[in-house]
Design an enzyme around this catalytic site. Structure first.
Site, short mmCIF file in Angstrom:
data_model
loop_
_atom_site.label_atom_id
_atom_site.label_comp_id
_atom_site.label_asym_id
_atom_site.label_seq_id
_atom_site.Cartn_x
_atom_site.Cartn_y
_atom_site.Cartn_z
CD GLN A 40 -40.78 86.48 8.42
OE1 GLN A 40 -41.31 86.23 7.06
NE2 GLN A 40 -40.32 87.52 8.08
CB SER A 96 -46.80 91.49 11.30
OG SER A 96 -46.29 91.96 11.29
CB ALA A 97 -51.36 92.52 9.17
CG HIS A 98 -46.05 94.36 8.60
ND1 HIS A 98 -44.68 94.58 7.12
CD2 HIS A 98 -45.78 94.75 9.52
CE1 HIS A 98 -43.47 94.81 8.09
NE2 HIS A 98 -44.17 94.44 9.38
N GLY A 109 -47.04 93.14 14.89
CA GLY A 109 -47.05 91.88 15.60
C GLY A 109 -45.11 92.19 16.99
CB THR A 110 -43.19 94.56 17.49
OG1 THR A 110 -41.65 94.18 16.57
CG2 THR A 110 -41.74 95.01 19.17
CB CYS A 162 -21.63 97.62 8.14
SG CYS A 162 -19.82 97.10 8.00
#
Lengths: 460, 460
Positions: free
Chosen positions: A177, A194-196, A69-70, A320
């Site tokens: 999403q 993005s498939a995952h 996807g990125t 953090c």
């Protein structure tokens, strides 16, 4: 174990697994070759493209598969910007886009272009009019996610698409999403996913570019995927991605209703069970499976660690956590509390019993973390009022500055101020957010000899 | 079916399949996350990196996983060029690199840089001295494959690496074809490879950058893979890639010896069984599993089609095969015949019986294709000599121009010429190559009213 971080990566859908296995045997050859194994691989690729295009709502020849996807986002932004280079080098995006979009904007700026970030409301949504006003004569591209990955808020994509169309600016929708839940409506020009995220395998992104949209792929190209995604196609993963997209879509309506009810339970119960909590994101216009809340006086890393020990896997936009020291840019843009932040995103199949157990465990975990940090009790009795106060939290990490502030606010008279000296960057976000939650006045900040002085006036 | 195109993509190794399946269940989560599933994914990624680094011969922190070998090459070239931008923007590469390297060089040129292609000998190997002479004061990077993907010739990498080191120029070695057979020796600075070439899954490339090599990743980055390969890691595929690399390496020595014997059989038998064939590539310094030959008077597409019908899957560097209309740049750079070109690359496990059947089938297939095209018989009797001749092959595709030439060469006296008029680009390569094979003199080419006039003098 209850894995509640589907928005980060969903476990592999059984259909994806099955399709992947089947096409490991059938789809490993080069689809550009003329021999039997190549033709078979090519047919699998064609069928996957048709299925994915149908789910996206575009023509098969408008859709290519990328390696993530990125990668789809990076290629979409650079290709669309270059295709309209004559118009200008200005990009418009919302302030709460996925980091891949922000990184693409930063790369544009480093290369001499510019961008405008459209701020969001406290719900996380952009105001369409404000988005429209950011479009300029030299705007080459606008980017708006379909729904936010950290708080679940849906964006007004259809309305923004209209404004972009009027302005003649192509709109790129990052649907990472939401695509598993349904097609993105409205007049987008480019779309990525993005498939995952929907239960497909890692290693597959989608990039759709409508016919007629000017698009010039950047970087070295080859003949694969219409010249838009170089490198050998990962056909088994592509087949699994397309098959699982079709499968999750078939279940989407029923599963969305079921998960929405579970999320509603979390939204209602968390503030009832845990004091000093803010549930963030739009309460109605949101993804069905995702809810985010922030707990005062808690640090995100410890909270995640304790929830993990209690067998719950969630993520956090606090600083953090994982590899980052800066709080989520999404929570920051929304102006909500970043400390003690928890994102719960339920994978398909999550049971009510799991959610109930989470609601059982959470209050104790939060209380324990707060106690360890010396946080004020929810209804601590105030001692006699003192004059205005300075609290020195220099060198101490969030949530300590807010905890110290909360401890002493009752010690000054109503109308007086507490000044918190702090050098942790998250204080800049969390002290105003605390004031909003507690109905105290945030006066402002001033530079100090070391760090920053945050001034708060007691109102109640 | 006998699949003889391992150099294009190898069938999935059983170990890769097993590792992929196991890590679909264990490795789907985000390795940057702190919870159990994330830590487990992270551990798998770390272990895969260690295994792959050991096989490459580098430190784990020098190695990142990319989404393909092509992506690894593109990132390696752009990162190394940018890292040494102050030195200059000149690239040196061999003329027979993989297209991904050529595309990266073309992108550099389009962006204002320049490159030098080092020619190769008739074997396909570069002359190290000639490579060394191409290095300039402003050379930012040199690229040399470990072994050629079309003809199997090994390049003198160690010697070229020494020359590059002396000149202070980093050397990128594209090891896509050889890494499964062994580590690349010598002082390379950057190395790339592709898992599906050794029986790993598609979707995984390797990029190794030695410590101390200046490297500035280009394009939008994120925090994954040391900032060198953005996008969610495909851990199941990465695990499968590393496990299968280790597995094929364990079998490499024995399998190489076995396949080398089979390839030697092909090298020896094809010229004996099929008239007018040229076996190309270095006879000794070559990959163990790969052999390439070209058959006069045959077109590549028909030959591949007929071999496919006879259950053999091979590839070809001829024009008109797969999606390309130009003959292989590799065969062109070597100056060998491009028509009727066949690359046989044996996957691990190929049996002697399969190779024997190929040698049985090939002569008939070639003869049939030649007959269909009206090619001259191997030992056709010459008619009485005529004066010099012009053959008009305008509008006709290779191998027709060469077939026409061969038909009439016996009709002119020794010392006279035949001029072939042709407009198929492949004639420019294949007429000189035919002359070399047939010991006739290639006089040269001249522009003609239409197409080009190729002049050949009869010597024998």
């Amino acid at each position: 174990m209850s894995y509640f971080d589907a928005a980060s990566s969903a476990p592999l859908h059984p259909v994806a697994r099955q399709a992947l296995l089947a096409s490991l045997d059938e789809g490993w050859a080069d689809p550009a070759r003329l021999y039997r194994e190549g033709r078979r691989a090519g047919m699998l690729l064609d069928a996957a493209r048709e299925a994915a295009a149908e789910a996206v709502g575009c023509r098969p020849d408008e859709l290519v598969f990328t390696s993530s996807g990125t990668r789809a986002v990076h290629s979409a932004v650079s290709g669309a910007l270059s295709g309209r280079r004559r118009v200008g080098r200005h990009l418009v995006l919302s302030a709460v886009e996925h980091s891949s979009v922000l990184h693409a904007a930063a790369a544009l700026e480093a290369d001499g272009g510019s961008f405008t970030e459209v701020p969001v409301e406290r719900t996380g949504a952009v105001d369409p009019s404000e988005f429209g006003r950011a479009l300029r004569a030299d705007t080459a591209l606008a980017c708006l996610q379909s729904a936010n990955h950290e708080v679940g808020t849906e964006q007004p994509v259809a309305r923004v698409a209209e404004l972009c169309a009027t302005a003649g600016v192509p709109l790129l929708v990052d649907a990472a999403q939401s695509l598993g839940w349904g097609a993105v409506p409205g007049g987008w020009s480019l779309l990525t996913a993005s498939a995952h995220k929907w239960g497909g395998p890692a290693g597959v992104g989608l990039l759709a570019v409508r016919k007629g949209v000017r698009f010039a792929p950047q970087g070295p190209a080859d003949e694969r995927e219409s010249g838009r995604a170089p490198g050998f196609e990962n056909i088994p993963a592509i087949v699994a991605a397309a098959a699982s997209l079709r499968a999750v879509r078939a279940e989407a309506e029923a599963e969305a209703a079921r998960l929405r009810a579970l999320v509603d339970r979390v939204r209602a119960e968390v503030p009832r069970l845990v004091p000093d909590v803010e549930v963030v994101g739009d309460p109605a216009r949101r993804l069905p499976h995702l809810v985010t809340f922030s707990c005062l006086y808690v640090d995100g890393e410890t909270l995640l660690h304790e929830l993990d020990r209690a067998d719950f896997s969630v993520s956090s936009g606090s600083s953090c956590t994982s590899s980052t020291l800066t709080p989520s840019h999404v929570l920051k843009a929304m102006g909500v509390l970043t400390e003690g932040n928890v994102r719960v995103s339920l994978p398909a199949g999550t049971t009510g019993a799991e959610v109930d157990r989470f609601l059982e465990v959470l209050p104790g975990v939060v209380a324990e973390v707060r106690e360890r940090l010396g946080a004020p009790a929810a209804a601590a009795p105030s001692p006699a009022p003192r004059a205005s106060l300075v609290v020195d939290s220099l060198g101490r990490r969030c949530p300590i500055p807010v905890i110290e502030l909360a401890k002493v606010i009752g010690e000054v008279p109503v109308g007086s101020t507490v000044t918190v000296l702090a050098d942790d960057e998250a204080a800049r976000l969390d002290i105003p957010a605390w004031c909003e939650m507690r109905e105290q006045e945030y006066v402002g900040e001033e530079p100090a000899d070391r760090g920053t002085a945050y001034v708060v006036r007691r109102l109640t």
